[in-house]
Design a protein around this motif. Structure first.
Motif, PDB file in Angstrom:
ATOM      1  N   LEU A   1       1.488   2.555  -3.503  1.00  0.00           N
ATOM      2  CA  LEU A   1       0.408   3.394  -4.043  1.00  0.00           C
ATOM      3  C   LEU A   1       0.424   4.781  -3.402  1.00  0.00           C
ATOM      4  O   LEU A   1       0.209   5.787  -4.086  1.00  0.00           O
TER       5      LEU A   1
ATOM      6  N   ILE B   1      -2.053  -5.413  -4.696  1.00  0.00           N
ATOM      7  CA  ILE B   1      -1.431  -4.156  -5.141  1.00  0.00           C
ATOM      8  C   ILE B   1      -0.739  -4.375  -6.488  1.00  0.00           C
ATOM      9  O   ILE B   1      -0.817  -3.530  -7.387  1.00  0.00           O
TER      10      ILE B   1
ATOM     11  N   GLN C   1       0.823  -1.210   0.000  1.00  0.00           N
ATOM     12  CA  GLN C   1       0.000   0.000   0.000  1.00  0.00           C
ATOM     13  C   GLN C   1       0.860   1.264   0.000  1.00  0.00           C
ATOM     14  O   GLN C   1       0.477   2.298  -0.553  1.00  0.00           O
TER      15      GLN C   1
ATOM     16  N   LYS D   1      -3.264  -4.208  -9.193  1.00  0.00           N
ATOM     17  CA  LYS D   1      -3.687  -2.829  -9.473  1.00  0.00           C
ATOM     18  C   LYS D   1      -2.703  -2.151 -10.418  1.00  0.00           C
ATOM     19  O   LYS D   1      -3.095  -1.432 -11.352  1.00  0.00           O
TER      20      LYS D   1
END
Length: 263
Positions: free
Chosen positions: A114, A140, A111, A143
């Motif tokens: 990001l 992640i 995280q 993504k």
């Protein structure tokens, strides 16, 4: 009369001594049993404490996005603290050939990655995303894969990354989920050949500070992202290597799996 009385008294004392020995042995067994129970309970509590301290707390820290910075040493040994996402030049050694102003994803992908990307102001100008990463969280990673495919981003691995006025880092590696993200690039470049690509099965690591336990599981969600047969074959190969190991690809295998488009 004295002899029978003496014999009876002697027998009683022998019986009493035997009883005392048996009682002592029983007490010793009970003490050992209680000690083992206490040791087992203490070991169990210690294991829980270590698991919380070395696995759950770091995982929560990463989940909340606090791990968006990482410290490295440049090629001269000087420490540099950088965001997990940074705008850099991706080059061969000594800046012989470079891709300018690429987005570098470095360190463990979580995280915090990001969070670090969101802090950058010039994402709309990014054409290429490069990596120096051990892999990380599958969700992640996916993504990033979706982002790369949606916006037709190129990907790369370079021998050295240069940070404006902050030195450079080399020894590039791309492990675990990192190569899977790399494969999403519209064009996929290797800038130089001194880079390392490693794959293995997805899974979970349970860290007890002094030792780790590895469990292979998950990773099936990656498969729908691949349509190229070489990429499908590489993903299948990754499923054959346990999480605790790393299958390092030879440069001669890059073309076999269609990893780069500038072979």
């Amino acid at each position: 009369m004295a002899a029978p009385v003496f014999e009876a008294l002697y027998a009683f004392r022998i019986s009493e001594a035997s009883y005392n020995i048996e009682f002592f042995q029983l007490g010793l067994v009970l003490n050992i049993k209680n000690t083992l129970i206490k040791i087992t309970f203490f070991a169990f509590v210690l294991a829980i404490i270590l698991l919380v301290a070395c696995t759950f707390i770091p995982t929560l820290y990463k989940f909340l996005g606090f791990s968006d910075m990482k410290e490295y040493k440049d090629k001269n040994g000087n420490p540099i603290e950088l965001g997990k996402a940074a705008i850099v030049d991706a080059c061969e050694k000594e800046k012989i050939n470079c891709l300018k102003d690429v987005l570098l994803i470095q360190g463990e992908i979580d995280q915090g990655t990001l969070s670090s990307i969101k802090k950058l102001n010039s994402l709309d100008k990014i054409e290429t995303m490069c990596f120096r990463s051990v892999g990380g969280n599958n969700q992640i990673a996916q993504k990033l894969m979706s982002f790369i495919k949606e916006y037709d981003i190129n990907t790369c691995l370079a021998e050295e990354y240069y940070f404006k006025e902050r030195g450079s880092i080399g020894g590039t590696y791309c492990y675990s989920a990192c190569p899977l993200i790399l494969l999403m690039g519209k064009e996929r470049f290797h800038v130089g050949n001194e880079i390392e690509i490693g794959i293995h099965h997805s899974g979970k690591v349970f860290d007890f500070c002094f030792t780790c336990f590895y469990m292979d599981n998950g990773g099936e969600d990656f498969e729908p992202y691949f349509t190229n047969q070489g990429h499908i074959n590489l993903f299948k190969r990754s499923r054959n290597t346990p999480l605790k190991d790393m299958d390092i690809l030879e440069p001669s295998e890059w073309k076999k799996y269609n990893i780069f488009t500038n072979n």
